[in-house]
Design a protein around this motif. Sequence first.
Motif, PDB file in Angstrom:
ATOM      1  N   VAL A 227       0.839  -1.202   0.000  1.00 40.80           N
ATOM      2  CA  VAL A 227       0.000   0.000   0.000  1.00 40.80           C
ATOM      3  C   VAL A 227       0.877   1.255   0.000  1.00 40.80           C
ATOM      4  O   VAL A 227       0.659   2.174  -0.787  1.00 40.80           O
ATOM      5  N   GLY A 228       1.858   1.275   0.881  1.00 42.77           N
ATOM      6  CA  GLY A 228       2.734   2.451   0.956  1.00 42.77           C
ATOM      7  C   GLY A 228       3.469   2.699  -0.337  1.00 42.77           C
ATOM      8  O   GLY A 228       3.675   3.843  -0.742  1.00 42.77           O
TER       9      GLY A 228
ATOM     10  N   LEU B 194       0.073   4.633  -2.097  1.00 36.93           N
ATOM     11  CA  LEU B 194       0.371   5.962  -1.560  1.00 36.93           C
ATOM     12  C   LEU B 194       1.632   6.548  -2.179  1.00 36.93           C
ATOM     13  O   LEU B 194       1.868   7.749  -2.105  1.00 36.93           O
ATOM     14  N   GLU B 195       2.436   5.699  -2.766  1.00 37.77           N
ATOM     15  CA  GLU B 195       3.651   6.137  -3.453  1.00 37.77           C
ATOM     16  C   GLU B 195       4.577   6.960  -2.562  1.00 37.77           C
ATOM     17  O   GLU B 195       4.968   8.071  -2.904  1.00 37.77           O
ATOM     18  N   LEU B 196       4.903   6.387  -1.421  1.00 42.78           N
ATOM     19  CA  LEU B 196       5.861   7.044  -0.539  1.00 42.78           C
ATOM     20  C   LEU B 196       7.219   7.104  -1.233  1.00 42.78           C
ATOM     21  O   LEU B 196       7.695   6.100  -1.767  1.00 42.78           O
TER      22      LEU B 196
ATOM     23  N   GLU C 265       1.461  13.038   4.086  1.00 45.78           N
ATOM     24  CA  GLU C 265       2.156  13.994   4.953  1.00 45.78           C
ATOM     25  C   GLU C 265       2.354  13.433   6.349  1.00 45.78           C
ATOM     26  O   GLU C 265       3.439  13.571   6.939  1.00 45.78           O
ATOM     27  N   ALA C 266       1.321  12.802   6.877  1.00 44.46           N
ATOM     28  CA  ALA C 266       1.441  12.235   8.221  1.00 44.46           C
ATOM     29  C   ALA C 266       2.490  11.124   8.244  1.00 44.46           C
ATOM     30  O   ALA C 266       3.305  11.046   9.176  1.00 44.46           O
TER      31      ALA C 266
ATOM     32  N   ALA D 208      10.903   4.148   6.673  1.00 49.79           N
ATOM     33  CA  ALA D 208       9.702   4.010   5.837  1.00 49.79           C
ATOM     34  C   ALA D 208       9.116   2.611   5.964  1.00 49.79           C
ATOM     35  O   ALA D 208       7.891   2.434   6.007  1.00 49.79           O
ATOM     36  N   LEU D 209      10.002   1.605   6.058  1.00 51.05           N
ATOM     37  CA  LEU D 209       9.501   0.235   6.193  1.00 51.05           C
ATOM     38  C   LEU D 209       8.836   0.026   7.550  1.00 51.05           C
ATOM     39  O   LEU D 209       7.781  -0.604   7.649  1.00 51.05           O
TER      40      LEU D 209
END
Lengths: 189, 189
Positions: free
Chosen positions: A153-154, A158-160, B119-120, B142-143
């Motif tokens: 998902v990330g 959401l394309e982090l 953003e969060a 991030a992980l």
Amino acid sequence: MSERVLPRAERRRRTEGRILDAARALFAEVGYERATIRAVAKSAEVDPALVMQYFGNKQELFRAAVRATPAPEAAATPEELVEHLLGTLDVKMGELPRGSLAMMRSMLTHPEAGTAAREALARQVDRLAASIPGEDARLRAALMTTILLGVTVGHQLLELPELRDAPPERIARLLRPSLRALTGPDSAG
Amino acid sequence: MSERVLPRAERRRRTEGRILDAARALFAEVGYERATIRAVAKSAEVDPALVMQYFGNKQELFRAAVRATPAPEAAATPEELVEHLLGTLDVKMGELPRGSLAMMRSMLTHPEAGTAAREALARQVDRLAASIPGEDARLRAALMTTILLGVTVGHQLLELPELRDAPPERIARLLRPSLRALTGPDSAG
DNA sequence: GTCTATAAAGAGATAGAC
DNA sequence: GTCTATCTCTTTATAGAC
């Protein structure tokens, strides 16, 4: 009956395919609610009424677009299991099965997509739990599944930036110990 | 000016609060698209026009409902960091900040909710990365963030039975090694 | 200040022409 | 068989009555 003219059935099959491709792409991009029949038709370069003619209604179009869950495979040892999962992730990092992204995009807001997602995740939990020893195998399997869900998902939805910019192998390498920690009954210390 | 009559401002404040509570609950349950002004008004027992009067439009109502991000806290050592995260999870397992669920429910399908979620998550990545040594601190952070995201989504939004039925402490205990594995630069073997 | 009535817009679905 | 035209419904948003 000339060879140069496609049979009606074949022609129809191709048109259906174009519509389904367009639907998958749009559902994956904006989700069920914001994807309109009109927009799908426009993207597939067909008439909106044709989409209805072929699929009946929007719900059925969605159902057809997200169909085809990849076949589950068994794994013998926990180590194999982790590698298999990381391989799945590798696939996910590149080009996830096209219907899966469409389903995932809507899984939190569209009831049917949510049900489909729960079922797919439950299948994965079943599969993982069967390969893990210990009493709390199902909970461990569920955590492994949700870990992969979160990373996917990330990254895909959401394309982090941190995940988007990292090579898949690097992500897999970092994630391996975290998954390994969940395969054994005594790894929780 | 009698004590038994609420001042206009106070009365209005309470009505606004009821509307916001109803909005948060409905947004969290069905997402932005399927949550209607009418349904929010009905749940708050006010007139739909009053909701518009107070908040202007649906977008602003959503914005007000999901506002108030919890204040980030610093952590000195990686161990403290993991415990802090697991504590957050513990909170999440029980009653997540009410606006957060509303935001998360729509983060995949509503553009503004998606931006707010990114953003969060970016703030949390920043915070975590600052406490982790090593060159790939941001990717590790991030992980860790997406792992918690996945567990929260699986538990709170998809309501996977394995997570729903497990005591939060048990989940935290199983998850601890997986998060610990990401705090050190050499833990990837 | 609060609500009734309605405008305006968008989408899914359908009927019937060609 | 394919598309034009339209119907119907739902929802946001507004204007104005009380």
